[in-house]
Design a protein around this motif. Structure first.
Motif, PDB file in Angstrom:
ATOM      1  N   GLU A  75      -9.203  17.570  37.981  1.00 41.67           N
ATOM      2  CA  GLU A  75      -7.742  18.045  37.536  1.00 41.67           C
ATOM      3  C   GLU A  75      -7.882  19.553  37.875  1.00 41.67           C
ATOM      4  N   ARG A  76      -6.748  19.998  38.059  1.00 46.24           N
ATOM      5  CA  ARG A  76      -6.733  21.517  38.050  1.00 46.24           C
ATOM      6  C   ARG A  76      -7.280  22.307  37.157  1.00 46.24           C
ATOM      7  N   ILE A  77      -8.106  23.350  37.427  1.00 41.65           N
ATOM      8  CA  ILE A  77      -8.795  24.014  36.348  1.00 41.65           C
ATOM      9  C   ILE A  77      -7.856  24.839  35.568  1.00 41.65           C
ATOM     10  N   VAL A 115       9.154  21.098  43.265  1.00 42.02           N
ATOM     11  CA  VAL A 115       8.795  22.050  42.299  1.00 42.02           C
ATOM     12  C   VAL A 115       7.935  21.320  41.086  1.00 42.02           C
ATOM     13  N   ARG A 116       7.021  22.156  40.761  1.00 47.80           N
ATOM     14  CA  ARG A 116       5.924  21.472  39.640  1.00 47.80           C
ATOM     15  C   ARG A 116       6.097  22.639  38.493  1.00 47.80           C
ATOM     16  N   PHE A 117       6.198  21.985  37.306  1.00 51.36           N
ATOM     17  CA  PHE A 117       6.067  22.774  36.084  1.00 51.36           C
ATOM     18  C   PHE A 117       4.836  22.465  35.227  1.00 51.36           C
ATOM     19  N   PHE A 136       5.635  27.533  37.089  1.00 47.72           N
ATOM     20  CA  PHE A 136       6.878  27.183  37.638  1.00 47.72           C
ATOM     21  C   PHE A 136       6.809  27.694  39.265  1.00 47.72           C
ATOM     22  N   SER A 137       6.290  26.539  40.015  1.00 48.18           N
ATOM     23  CA  SER A 137       5.764  26.532  41.227  1.00 48.18           C
ATOM     24  C   SER A 137       6.994  25.847  42.058  1.00 48.18           C
ATOM     25  N   VAL A 138       7.405  26.831  43.113  1.00 51.77           N
ATOM     26  CA  VAL A 138       8.252  25.994  44.031  1.00 51.77           C
ATOM     27  C   VAL A 138       7.715  26.198  45.567  1.00 51.77           C
ATOM     28  N   GLY A 151       5.054  30.799  40.471  1.00 54.19           N
ATOM     29  CA  GLY A 151       5.302  31.691  39.389  1.00 54.19           C
ATOM     30  C   GLY A 151       4.995  31.208  37.701  1.00 54.19           C
ATOM     31  N   ASN A 152       5.574  31.756  36.885  1.00 53.50           N
ATOM     32  CA  ASN A 152       5.396  31.238  35.643  1.00 53.50           C
ATOM     33  C   ASN A 152       6.892  31.651  34.754  1.00 53.50           C
ATOM     34  N   ASN A 153       6.788  31.233  33.430  1.00 46.43           N
ATOM     35  CA  ASN A 153       8.213  31.377  32.915  1.00 46.43           C
ATOM     36  C   ASN A 153       7.869  32.582  32.282  1.00 46.43           C
ATOM     37  N   LYS A 164     -11.083  39.327  36.472  1.00 48.63           N
ATOM     38  CA  LYS A 164     -10.929  38.839  34.850  1.00 48.63           C
ATOM     39  C   LYS A 164     -10.527  37.430  34.429  1.00 48.63           C
ATOM     40  N   PHE A 165      -9.819  36.768  35.730  1.00 45.93           N
ATOM     41  CA  PHE A 165      -9.336  35.629  35.569  1.00 45.93           C
ATOM     42  C   PHE A 165     -10.128  34.330  34.831  1.00 45.93           C
ATOM     43  N   PRO A 166     -11.309  34.408  35.568  1.00 44.98           N
ATOM     44  CA  PRO A 166     -12.275  33.298  35.110  1.00 44.98           C
ATOM     45  C   PRO A 166     -12.625  33.401  33.887  1.00 44.98           C
ATOM     46  N   GLY A 361      -6.492  38.740  44.479  1.00 47.01           N
ATOM     47  CA  GLY A 361      -7.661  37.652  44.054  1.00 47.01           C
ATOM     48  C   GLY A 361      -7.118  36.290  44.231  1.00 47.01           C
ATOM     49  N   ARG A 362      -5.757  36.138  43.750  1.00 45.36           N
ATOM     50  CA  ARG A 362      -5.244  34.738  44.237  1.00 45.36           C
ATOM     51  C   ARG A 362      -5.274  34.331  45.415  1.00 45.36           C
ATOM     52  N   LEU A 363      -4.999  35.331  46.369  1.00 40.21           N
ATOM     53  CA  LEU A 363      -4.979  34.828  47.768  1.00 40.21           C
ATOM     54  C   LEU A 363      -6.054  34.216  48.233  1.00 40.21           C
ATOM     55  N   PHE A 364      -7.210  34.572  47.663  1.00 38.12           N
ATOM     56  CA  PHE A 364      -8.428  33.699  47.885  1.00 38.12           C
ATOM     57  C   PHE A 364      -8.682  32.371  47.269  1.00 38.12           C
ATOM     58  N   SER A 365      -8.161  32.443  45.758  1.00 43.71           N
ATOM     59  CA  SER A 365      -8.480  31.392  44.978  1.00 43.71           C
ATOM     60  C   SER A 365      -8.006  30.029  45.479  1.00 43.71           C
ATOM     61  N   TYR A 366      -6.571  30.084  45.642  1.00 38.01           N
ATOM     62  CA  TYR A 366      -5.730  28.869  45.811  1.00 38.01           C
ATOM     63  C   TYR A 366      -6.296  27.869  46.741  1.00 38.01           C
ATOM     64  N   THR A 367      -6.795  28.429  47.874  1.00 34.23           N
ATOM     65  CA  THR A 367      -7.148  27.413  49.005  1.00 34.23           C
ATOM     66  C   THR A 367      -8.410  27.061  48.495  1.00 34.23           C
ATOM     67  N   THR A 369      -9.859  26.356  45.778  1.00 36.61           N
ATOM     68  CA  THR A 369      -9.711  25.324  44.584  1.00 36.61           C
ATOM     69  C   THR A 369      -9.142  24.017  45.076  1.00 36.61           C
ATOM     70  N   GLN A 370      -8.303  24.092  46.259  1.00 35.03           N
ATOM     71  CA  GLN A 370      -7.836  22.699  46.918  1.00 35.03           C
ATOM     72  C   GLN A 370      -9.169  22.218  47.544  1.00 35.03           C
ATOM     73  N   LEU A 371     -10.098  22.924  47.869  1.00 34.80           N
ATOM     74  CA  LEU A 371     -11.163  22.136  48.674  1.00 34.80           C
ATOM     75  C   LEU A 371     -12.034  21.354  47.693  1.00 34.80           C
TER      76      LEU A 371
HETATM   77 FE1  HDD Z   1      -2.828  30.527  39.120  1.00 37.60          FE
HETATM   78  C1  HDD Z   1      -2.746  27.368  39.760  1.00 37.60           C
HETATM   79  C2  HDD Z   1       0.553  30.696  38.500  1.00 37.60           C
HETATM   80  C3  HDD Z   1      -2.946  33.907  38.348  1.00 37.60           C
HETATM   81  C4  HDD Z   1      -5.970  30.553  40.339  1.00 37.60           C
HETATM   82  N1  HDD Z   1      -1.299  29.309  39.192  1.00 37.60           N
HETATM   83  C5  HDD Z   1      -1.640  27.787  39.126  1.00 37.60           C
HETATM   84  C6  HDD Z   1      -0.260  27.272  39.121  1.00 37.60           C
HETATM   85  C7  HDD Z   1       0.625  28.054  38.818  1.00 37.60           C
HETATM   86  C8  HDD Z   1      -0.047  29.562  38.563  1.00 37.60           C
HETATM   87  C9  HDD Z   1       2.103  27.846  38.400  1.00 37.60           C
HETATM   88  C10 HDD Z   1      -0.120  25.699  39.364  1.00 37.60           C
HETATM   89  C11 HDD Z   1       0.288  25.295  40.556  1.00 37.60           C
HETATM   90  C12 HDD Z   1       0.418  23.722  40.574  1.00 37.60           C
HETATM   91  O1  HDD Z   1       1.568  23.430  40.004  1.00 37.60           O
HETATM   92  O2  HDD Z   1      -0.196  23.081  41.304  1.00 37.60           O
HETATM   93  N2  HDD Z   1      -1.543  31.869  38.534  1.00 37.60           N
HETATM   94  C13 HDD Z   1      -0.144  31.830  38.406  1.00 37.60           C
HETATM   95  C14 HDD Z   1       0.474  33.091  38.172  1.00 37.60           C
HETATM   96  C15 HDD Z   1      -0.591  33.775  38.097  1.00 37.60           C
HETATM   97  C16 HDD Z   1      -1.610  33.405  38.319  1.00 37.60           C
HETATM   98  C17 HDD Z   1       1.972  33.316  37.983  1.00 37.60           C
HETATM   99  C18 HDD Z   1      -0.482  35.438  37.671  1.00 37.60           C
HETATM  100  C19 HDD Z   1       0.465  36.288  37.736  1.00 37.60           C
HETATM  101  N3  HDD Z   1      -4.231  32.162  39.322  1.00 37.60           N
HETATM  102  C20 HDD Z   1      -4.113  33.540  38.586  1.00 37.60           C
HETATM  103  C21 HDD Z   1      -5.291  34.266  39.497  1.00 37.60           C
HETATM  104  C22 HDD Z   1      -6.279  33.321  39.801  1.00 37.60           C
HETATM  105  C23 HDD Z   1      -5.519  31.794  39.722  1.00 37.60           C
HETATM  106  C24 HDD Z   1      -5.466  35.571  38.995  1.00 37.60           C
HETATM  107  C25 HDD Z   1      -7.543  33.183  40.376  1.00 37.60           C
HETATM  108  C26 HDD Z   1      -8.132  34.431  40.730  1.00 37.60           C
HETATM  109  N4  HDD Z   1      -4.208  29.185  39.697  1.00 37.60           N
HETATM  110  C27 HDD Z   1      -5.401  29.596  40.249  1.00 37.60           C
HETATM  111  C28 HDD Z   1      -5.861  28.107  40.696  1.00 37.60           C
HETATM  112  C29 HDD Z   1      -4.966  27.126  40.392  1.00 37.60           C
HETATM  113  C30 HDD Z   1      -3.824  27.922  39.826  1.00 37.60           C
HETATM  114  C31 HDD Z   1      -7.455  28.033  40.145  1.00 37.60           C
HETATM  115  C32 HDD Z   1      -5.435  25.864  39.869  1.00 37.60           C
HETATM  116  C33 HDD Z   1      -4.972  24.785  40.597  1.00 37.60           C
HETATM  117  C34 HDD Z   1      -4.377  25.368  41.719  1.00 37.60           C
HETATM  118  O3  HDD Z   1      -4.663  26.778  41.759  1.00 37.60           O
HETATM  119  O4  HDD Z   1      -3.978  24.757  42.842  1.00 37.60           O
HETATM  120  O5  HDD Z   1      -6.465  28.393  42.272  1.00 37.60           O
END
Ligand code: HDD
Length: 717
Positions: A75-77, A115-117, A136-138, A151-153, A164-166, A361-367, A369-371
């Motif tokens: 599951e998503r972290i 869209v996923r909430f 709030f992802s679109v 994004g978020n709500n 600091k995210f982890p 930092g997010r620009l690195f994390s999301y790809t 995590t999908q791996l």
């Molecule tokens: Fe994130 C998932 C929103 C900071 C790392 N994030 C995730 C999702 C949302 C956000 C809505 C769910 C996506 C989905 O529905 O699949 N995250 C945010 C917002 C942030 C934020 C609004 C700050 C403005 N996130 C953030 C940081 C990091 C991450 C700083 C890491 C450095 N977020 C992740 C992730 C996730 C994720 C680990 C878990 C599942 C995924 O990405 O696909 O990469």
């Protein structure tokens, strides 16, 4: 070959057509193995004799069990618990002046979206009503490729740097030694971390507000959080903040209610979204932008790159530029909602990043995590993730590759393949990053312009109504009340004094503690995020003192609506059908739905002798699942006096400040609520009438429901 430049009118359906290719339907089909061999017996494994051992040879059993054993993916972290829907985005007016993103230029294009909430902290099966931020992802399937607004709500975040995210997530997740509590921030490790991170104070105010317990996913705002860039055809940049404004208004439940909903129906939000779409009540949001010229980058009391700050709407108004409609539920939860992969780095020409260190930092994390979550760099080929724009490159192979690239060339430059696929010039739609000039030393530091952690926290708090402030106070008292380590509570009180002293004094009272005396430097106690003293918090004088748009209650919809609200009708045999029908029809006209509740399912017989179909019995129904309650007239209604569920129902409705209406004998039942008589007489949230089928009562009830809750009652509870 895919061709994105299709007829514009059809484009909204483009993703659905694309998904069709992968859909399967077993109607009128034989059961087969994965290799297509028809199965004759799906009940018994192959054995040596009917009472003998199973045989290894049984390829049908082995295939079935092997597949089953591997049916779960990690599951998503974070954001593990989510619900999603399909829809489209439609632009009101061209934003060509600011961005060359074509889906924001051409008002004739309807762009398909998914869209996923989500909640953040809980695991996949956790409750929807946790006190938490909502994701709030679109995903926009644009003709230029996928654009994800992840994004978020809430418009700000807890921390300023992805480093600091982890730590933040480890602190809020269940504690590692015993894995408790689930989907809750009310525990020591979360508040330990927060008490040492003064930069989180603004976000803490939002998370402790009612924004963290929405009434519905359809009734919450969305925010891109970071400052992004719009880039136009002349390569000029403007800063942009994204907002989603729900057409049904922004509404919440109360905390006691949230906790009870978690027990009664932990799928409350998921079900609400599904049923609304299923019933044709398509949720809608308007997309708003705050646009800031490059020249104004340093104009504000805060840094635009700091994700713990928002741009008050009083300083930069939100312009509504389009509308998103969610009109279709997914066909399959796993294939779509679970496998969808969002990424803030999925941008299209015309949208670009800023140097916000959280975004970077997010620009690195999301790809990355999908791996691990989806298991392969080919996650872009999963149907829900694949673009409907043409996609060609020389990336090859890898686990579960679906595409069959033809030809001998998988490199660039090449002559054997005629140079294909070839690079696109900027005027042909090629993506080019904004050429921001950077001339800097490499440092591991934070800008001093990020150091005011309290002014916007204070701005948020003072902008709330007294009711909303009271809820924040109670939320903090609850959360810190669950913290067992006194020094953590004390540190939090120290931080809170920097936001509001009266608020802190009330929380301290509830915790049975003193407000710490030495509050001038209560911040880190030498163990915080900044042990070096480089990041001493500062206070910058703010250009505005309050911002009404930060308060849900100060920004009601105009006109108000009760569309899609669920109103409980407490009924029994002998109810007046006239009374029921009158109110039911009036509510229906206003877009709300009456739910008939009675001692048993099936039908009840009205005073008039007619039958009324029952929707729920008192065993199942609970006040917390409804927006208001009506007790109709009729002699038979008096039998409800003996039902403890009815008394509980009304008492909860009253405690949660819901509007309650009663007609004829129904008014007598409402008197079952335990309260002092004089208070009831002053309670304008209880509407009673002696008449049957009273049109005035129905009108007044509908008008009242438009306010969502009768908060004035809270002072008397
Ligand atoms: Fe994130 C998932 C929103 C900071 C790392 N994030 C995730 C999702 C949302 C956000 C809505 C769910 C996506 C989905 O529905 O699949 N995250 C945010 C917002 C942030 C934020 C609004 C700050 C403005 N996130 C953030 C940081 C990091 C991450 C700083 C890491 C450095 N977020 C992740 C992730 C996730 C994720 C680990 C878990 C599942 C995924 O990405 O696909 O990469």
């Amino acid at each position: 070959m895919k061709n994105a430049n299709k007829n514009k009118e059809d484009y909204a359906d483009e993703k659905q057509k694309d998904l069709e290719i992968n859909k399967s339907n077993a109607e009128n089909q034989f059961l087969t193995t994965n290799q297509g061999v028809k199965i004759n017996d799906n009940n018994n494994s192959l054995k040596a004799g009917e009472r003998g051992p199973s045989l290894l040879e049984d390829f049908i059993l082995r295939e079935k069990i092997t597949h089953f054993d591997h049916e779960r993916i990690p599951e998503r972290i974070v954001h593990a618990r989510g619900s999603a829907a399909h829809g489209y985005f439609e632009l009101y007016k061209s934003m060509e002046k600011f961005t060359k993103a074509e889906f924001l230029n051409d008002t004739s294009i309807k762009t398909p979206v998914f869209v996923r909430f989500s909640t953040v902290a809980g695991s996949r099966g956790s409750t929807d009503l946790a006190r938490d931020v909502r994701g709030f992802s679109v995903k926009f399937y644009t003709q230029q490729g996928n654009y994800d607004l992840v994004g978020n709500n809430m418009p700000v975040f807890f921390i300023q740097d992805a480093m600091k995210f982890p730590d933040l997530i480890h602190a809020v997740k269940p504690e590692p030694h015993h894995e408790m509590p689930q989907a809750a921030s009310a525990h020591d490790t979360f508040w330990d971390f927060i008490s040492l991170m003064p930069e989180s104070m603004h976000m803490i105010m939002w998370v402790m507000s009612d924004r963290a317990i929405p009434r519905s996913l359809r009734m919450m705002e969305g925010f891109g959080v970071h400052t992004f860039r719009f880039i136009n055809k002349n390569n000029e940049s403007h800063f942009v903040k994204f907002h989603w404004k729900p057409k049904l208004g922004t509404h919440a439940v109360v905390w006691d209610e949230a906790q009870k909903i978690s027990g009664k129906n932990s799928d409350f939000h998921r079900q609400d979204l599904w049923e609304a779409i299923d019933g044709g009540n398509f949720p809608e949001w308007e997309l708003g932008v705050q646009i800031i010229p490059e020249a104004d980058e340093h104009k504000y009391d805060f840094d635009l790159l700091d994700p713990t700050k928002l741009v008050p709407e009083e300083l930069v108004p939100v312009t509504l530029i389009g509308k998103m409609v969610l009109n279709r539920n997914p066909d399959n939860f796993f294939a779509e909602t679970e496998q969808v992969a969002f990424h803030p780095g999925h941008v299209v020409p015309g949208i670009d990043f800023t140097n916000d260190p959280l975004l970077q930092g997010r620009l690195f994390s999301y790809t990355d995590t999908q791996l691990s979550r989806l298991g392969s760099p080919n996650f872009h080929e999963i149907p829900i993730n694949r673009t409907v724009a043409p996609m060609h490159n020389n990336q090859r192979d890898g686990h579960m590759r679906q595409e069959i690239p033809v030809g001998r060339v998988s490199y660039h430059p090449n002559s054997l393949g005629g140079g294909c696929p070839f690079q696109a010039k900027i005027e042909e739609g090629g993506f080019a990053s904004f050429n921001e000039r950077i001339d800097a030393s490499k440092v591991r530091e934070r800008s001093a312009s990020f150091s005011d952690h309290f002014s916007q926290a204070k701005l948020f708090y003072v902008s709330q109504t007294p009711t909303e402030q009271e809820h924040i106070m109670k939320a903090l008292s609850f959360e810190l009340g669950k913290v067992e380590t006194p020094s953590i509570r004390e540190r939090m009180l120290g931080l809170l004094t920097k936001v509001d002293k009266t608020l802190t004094a009330k929380i301290a009272k509830s915790l049975g503690m003193e407000v710490p005396k030495d509050i001038e430097k209560p911040i880190n106690h030498g163990v915080g995020a900044d042990d070096s003293g480089k990041q001493e918090p500062t206070i910058v004088k703010q250009s505005i003192e309050t911002s009404d748009t930060l308060s849900m209650l100060k920004t009601p919809l105009d006109p108000k609506t009760i569309a899609t609200r669920q109103i409980a009708f407490l009924c029994a045999d002998g109810v007046s059908a006239a009374s029921v029908d009158n109110m039911k029809n009036a509510l229906k006209q206003a877009g709300a739905k009456a739910i008939i509740i009675a001692p048993h399912l099936g039908t009840i017989v009205a005073e008039e002798g007619t039958e009324i179909v029952v929707d729920q019995s008192y065993l199942i129904a609970s006040s917390v699942l409804f927006d208001g309650v009506f007790v109709p007239g009729g002699k038979g209604i008096l039998s409800l006096k003996n039902l403890k569920e009815v008394k509980e129902f009304l008492t909860d409705s009253y405690a949660h400040c819901k509007f309650i209406a009663g007609e004829g004998e129904g008014s007598e039942i409402i008197m079952l609520i335990e309260r002092k008589e004089d208070k009831v007489n002053k309670d304008s949230g209880i509407l009673l009438s002696d008449k049957f089928a009273d049109e005035n009562l129905a009108g007044a009830f509908i008008h009242a429901l438009g306010d969502h809750r009768y908060w004035e009652r809270e002072d008397n509870l």
